[in-house]
Motif scaffolding. Structure first.
Motif, mmCIF file in Angstrom:
data_model
loop_
_atom_site.group_PDB
_atom_site.id
_atom_site.type_symbol
_atom_site.label_atom_id
_atom_site.label_comp_id
_atom_site.label_asym_id
_atom_site.label_seq_id
_atom_site.Cartn_x
_atom_site.Cartn_y
_atom_site.Cartn_z
ATOM 1 N N CYS A 64 0.847 -1.191 0.000
ATOM 2 C CA CYS A 64 0.000 0.000 0.000
ATOM 3 C C CYS A 64 0.885 1.244 0.000
ATOM 4 O O CYS A 64 1.811 1.354 0.814
ATOM 5 C CB CYS A 64 -0.886 0.017 1.247
ATOM 6 N N VAL B 288 -2.118 -1.565 -3.784
ATOM 7 C CA VAL B 288 -3.139 -0.521 -3.834
ATOM 8 C C VAL B 288 -2.469 0.837 -3.713
ATOM 9 O O VAL B 288 -1.683 1.090 -2.790
ATOM 10 C CB VAL B 288 -4.218 -0.687 -2.734
ATOM 11 N N VAL C 246 -3.523 4.419 -2.977
ATOM 12 C CA VAL C 246 -4.707 5.038 -2.386
ATOM 13 C C VAL C 246 -5.169 6.214 -3.245
ATOM 14 O O VAL C 246 -4.400 6.763 -4.039
ATOM 15 C CB VAL C 246 -4.435 5.469 -0.932
ATOM 16 N N SER C 247 -6.429 6.600 -3.091
ATOM 17 C CA SER C 247 -7.019 7.604 -3.997
ATOM 18 C C SER C 247 -6.271 8.924 -3.979
ATOM 19 O O SER C 247 -6.250 9.647 -4.974
ATOM 20 C CB SER C 247 -8.491 7.838 -3.632
ATOM 21 N N HIS D 48 -5.897 1.397 -8.229
ATOM 22 C CA HIS D 48 -5.960 2.750 -7.681
ATOM 23 C C HIS D 48 -7.301 2.852 -6.984
ATOM 24 O O HIS D 48 -8.349 2.851 -7.627
ATOM 25 C CB HIS D 48 -5.837 3.784 -8.804
ATOM 26 N N SER D 49 -7.289 2.912 -5.655
ATOM 27 C CA SER D 49 -8.534 2.881 -4.897
ATOM 28 C C SER D 49 -9.333 4.169 -5.081
ATOM 29 O O SER D 49 -8.797 5.200 -5.507
ATOM 30 C CB SER D 49 -8.255 2.662 -3.407
ATOM 31 N N THR D 50 -10.590 4.111 -4.733
ATOM 32 C CA THR D 50 -11.433 5.307 -4.746
ATOM 33 C C THR D 50 -11.554 5.902 -3.355
ATOM 34 O O THR D 50 -12.218 6.922 -3.169
ATOM 35 C CB THR D 50 -12.840 4.972 -5.272
ATOM 36 N N GLU D 51 -10.904 5.269 -2.373
ATOM 37 C CA GLU D 51 -10.944 5.740 -0.984
ATOM 38 C C GLU D 51 -9.562 6.232 -0.555
ATOM 39 O O GLU D 51 -8.536 5.759 -1.027
ATOM 40 C CB GLU D 51 -11.389 4.611 -0.046
ATOM 41 N N GLY E 177 -8.694 3.197 1.827
ATOM 42 C CA GLY E 177 -8.311 2.591 0.559
ATOM 43 C C GLY E 177 -7.706 1.214 0.757
ATOM 44 O O GLY E 177 -7.882 0.315 -0.084
ATOM 45 N N GLN F 11 -10.536 -1.084 1.368
ATOM 46 C CA GLN F 11 -11.198 -1.315 0.082
ATOM 47 C C GLN F 11 -10.441 -2.370 -0.728
ATOM 48 O O GLN F 11 -11.047 -3.251 -1.352
ATOM 49 C CB GLN F 11 -11.282 -0.008 -0.704
ATOM 50 N N ALA F 12 -9.113 -2.294 -0.723
ATOM 51 C CA ALA F 12 -8.302 -3.245 -1.480
ATOM 52 C C ALA F 12 -8.428 -4.660 -0.923
ATOM 53 O O ALA F 12 -8.438 -5.638 -1.691
ATOM 54 C CB ALA F 12 -6.841 -2.801 -1.483
ATOM 55 N N HIS G 180 -11.525 -5.826 -2.482
ATOM 56 C CA HIS G 180 -11.403 -5.958 -3.940
ATOM 57 C C HIS G 180 -10.678 -7.241 -4.326
ATOM 58 O O HIS G 180 -11.109 -7.959 -5.247
ATOM 59 C CB HIS G 180 -10.657 -4.749 -4.502
#
Length: 435
Positions: A212, A230, A232-233, A255-258, A263, A266-267, A270
Motif C-alpha cells: 500500500c 493498492v 490510495v485515492s 488505484h482505490s477510490t478511498e 483505501g 477497500q483493497a 477488492h
C-alpha cells in the motif's frame, strides 16, 4: 556474513503456519491521513486488523521516516504496533516492539558500493541541496531538501558524479522537495523482497501480500511479482504516472477510490484477501457473529462499545450493558493498575453513569496487539495494550483478560490492567478509572 535465514530474530512465534495475509504499508498519507483529524480511517483499520487478522497475519510498516520520526508519529497518531518495521526508505529493517534490527540486512547494504563521506563530498557541489535534520541522516541514507523544480536535472548529474567516484547508488527525488541518496541494493522494494525470502526460509511465507502506498517512494513495492498493490485515492501524480507507464494492465495493482487506510480496507475487499468489514462500521453489536476460536474479537468489540458509550453514541445502551454483564461470571474480578480489586459486574454497572461523559470531545479507545497467550478448550487468556485518548491526554494499560468457555460462549472471568511504559498519564486513583 549472516544468511537470510540466520539474522537475529523474527519474534512471530505465534505463527504456526503460513499467514493468510501480510500487509506492507507506507505511513504518511497512506496508513495515516493527516487531513483526517478524527483519525477515523486509521481507527477503522485498527479495529479490523485486531478483530480479524492480528492472531495469524503480519503487519509491516514501510516508511521513509527514520526510526526517530517514526516514534514521533506513534505519539501523534493511534498507530498499531507492526510485526516488522522498514524505515529510512528501505535501508533499515527491525522486528517486534523493541525494534530489534536485522543485522543481515545491514551487512547486505554494507557489501554494496556505498560511502557516505563521498556522497557528502560530492553533494556539496550543489548549492540547491540543503541537508535535512540529523534525525534523517542514517548509516545508509543521506537526505536533502532541494529547490523546487531542480530535482530531475540535479539527480541525473549527481548520479553521474557518484558513479565516477566508484559508488553504486540510488537517488530518489520525491514530493518535489526531497532528495535521498541510498545504496543501489536498498529501497522499499528491495527490503520487501529480502523480507519475503526471509519469511520463506523461516517457513512462514504469506499466502497473500498487499502493498500500500501513495508516492514514488512506494513504486518499487508494486513491481514485485505476485504481490497485490493498492495506490490510495490521494496518491501523488508522480506515482499515478508511474502506474500508467508500468502497471496499468496489471490486475494485481489498483488505484482505490478511498483515501488512505480506507483505501487499504477497500483493497482487501477488492482482492478478496479476507474480511473487510470493520467492527466500527457495525452499529448493532449484539448481532455481530462471534468466533469462540478467536477470543480477541470479544476484546475489540467490547472496547469499541466502551468508546461509543462514553461518546454518547449508543441508543438503548442499557441493553448492551446488560448483555455484557451477563457474559461475566458472577465472581469475575477487575484489577485496577493500582492493584485494587473489585467486582467486574459492578464495574460494568458503573459504565451507565459514564454515558455521554466524553460527548463532543476528541475521545478514542483502541486496542493493540490483541493476542491469545494461552488457549485450551476450557480457558483462554488474551493480552493486549488498551489505549484511551481524550483530547491530548493519553493513557495506556497492558491488559490481560481471562475467559472460560460455557456452552459455546465466552465468559469473562478476570480483567487485570497495569500501566504501560508508553502511557503519558498514570493515575492510580481507581475511583476515577473505568476499565
Amino acid at each position: 556474513m549472516l544468511g537470510i535465514g540466520q539474522s537475529n530474530i523474527v519474534p512471530m512465534e505465534r505463527l504456526i503456519s503460513h499467514p493468510p495475509l501480510m500487509i506492507v504499508s507506507d505511513l504518511d498519507h497512506t496508513m495515516v491521513d493527516h487531513q483526517d483529524h478524527e483519525n477515523l480511517s486509521l481507527l477503522r483499520f485498527n479495529s479490523l486488523w485486531e478483530d480479524a487478522y492480528r492472531r495469524d497475519s503480519l503487519l509491516v510498516f514501510s516508511t521513509a521516516r527514520s526510526p526517530i520520526l517514526y516514534k514521533e508519529l506513534r505519539k501523534e497518531k493511534p498507530l498499531l504496533t507492526p510485526d516488522i518495521i522498514i524505515t529510512s526508505i528501505g535501508t533499515e529493517i527491525a522486528f517486534g516492539n523493541s525494534m530489534v534490527p536485522d543485522h543481515a540486512w545491514v551487512e547486505t547494504l554494507n557489501s554494496d558500493k556505498w560511502n557516505r563521506e563521498i556522497v557528502l563530498e560530492e553533494t556539496k557541489k550543489f548549492p540547491e541541496l540543503t541537508l535535512q535534520p540529523k534525525t534523517e541522516q542514517r548509516l545508509h541514507k543521506v537526505s536533502f531538501y532541494i529547490d523546487e523544480g531542480k530535482g530531475e536535472a540535479l539527480t541525473k548529474e549527481l548520479s553521474q558524479l557518484l558513479e565516477k567516484r566508484g559508488l553504486d547508488v540510488k537517488i530518489i527525488y520525491s514530493w518535489g522537495k526531497n532528495v535521498d541518496v541510498i545504496p543501489r541494493g536498498a529501497g522499499k522494494g528491495e527490503a520487501l523482497e529480502y523480507l519475503l525470502k526471509k519469511l520463506q526460509t523461516e517457513g512462514i511465507f504469506p499466502v497473500n501480500t498487499l502493498a500500500c502506498g501513495d508516492s514514488e517512494h512506494d513504486a518499487e513495492l508494486f513491481s514485485i511479482p505476485d504481490v497485490h498493490g493498492v495506490m490510495v485515492s490521494n496518491s501523488q501524480e508522480e506515482l499515478l504516472k508511474w502506474r500508467s507507464e508500468n502497471a496499468l494492465n496489471n490486475p494485481k495493482v489498483i488505484h482505490s477510490t478511498e483515501r488512505c487506510a480506507d483505501g487499504i480496507i477497500q483493497a482487501i475487499g477488492h482482492f478478496k484477501l479476507g474480511p473487510n468489514l470493520s467492527p466500527r462500521d457495525v452499529s448493532e453489536f449484539l448481532k455481530l457473529k462471534r468466533d469462540v476460536g478467536n477470543p480477541g474479537q470479544e476484546v475489540v468489540r467490547f472496547y469499541l462499545f466502551y468508546e461509543r458509550l462514553r461518546r454518547g453514541e449508543i441508543k438503548n445502551y442499557e441493553t448492551y450493558v446488560s448483555s455484557f454483564k451477563e457474559s461475566c461470571h458472577q465472581s469475575a474480578v477487575f484489577v485496577h493498575p493500582s492493584g485494587a480489586e473489585k467486582s467486574l459486574r459492578d464495574t460494568i454497572d458503573e459504565l451507565q453513569k459514564c454515558y455521554g461523559d466524553k460527548r463532543g470531545k476528541k475521545f478514542w479507545v483502541w486496542v493493540d496487539q490483541v493476542l491469545v497467550m494461552d488457549n485450551t478448550p476450557e480457558k483462554c487468556i488474551v493480552k493486549f495494550a488498551k489505549w484511551e485518548q481524550c483530547e491530548d491526554e493519553r493513557k495506556c494499560c497492558t491488559t490481560t483478560v481471562e475467559f472460560t468457555s460455557k456452552g459455546g460462549d465466552l465468559v469473562w472471568e478476570k480483567v487485570k490492567q497495569i500501566w504501560s511504559e508508553d502511557s503519558e498519564v498514570k493515575d492510580d486513583d481507581n475511583s476515577r478509572w473505568i476499565l
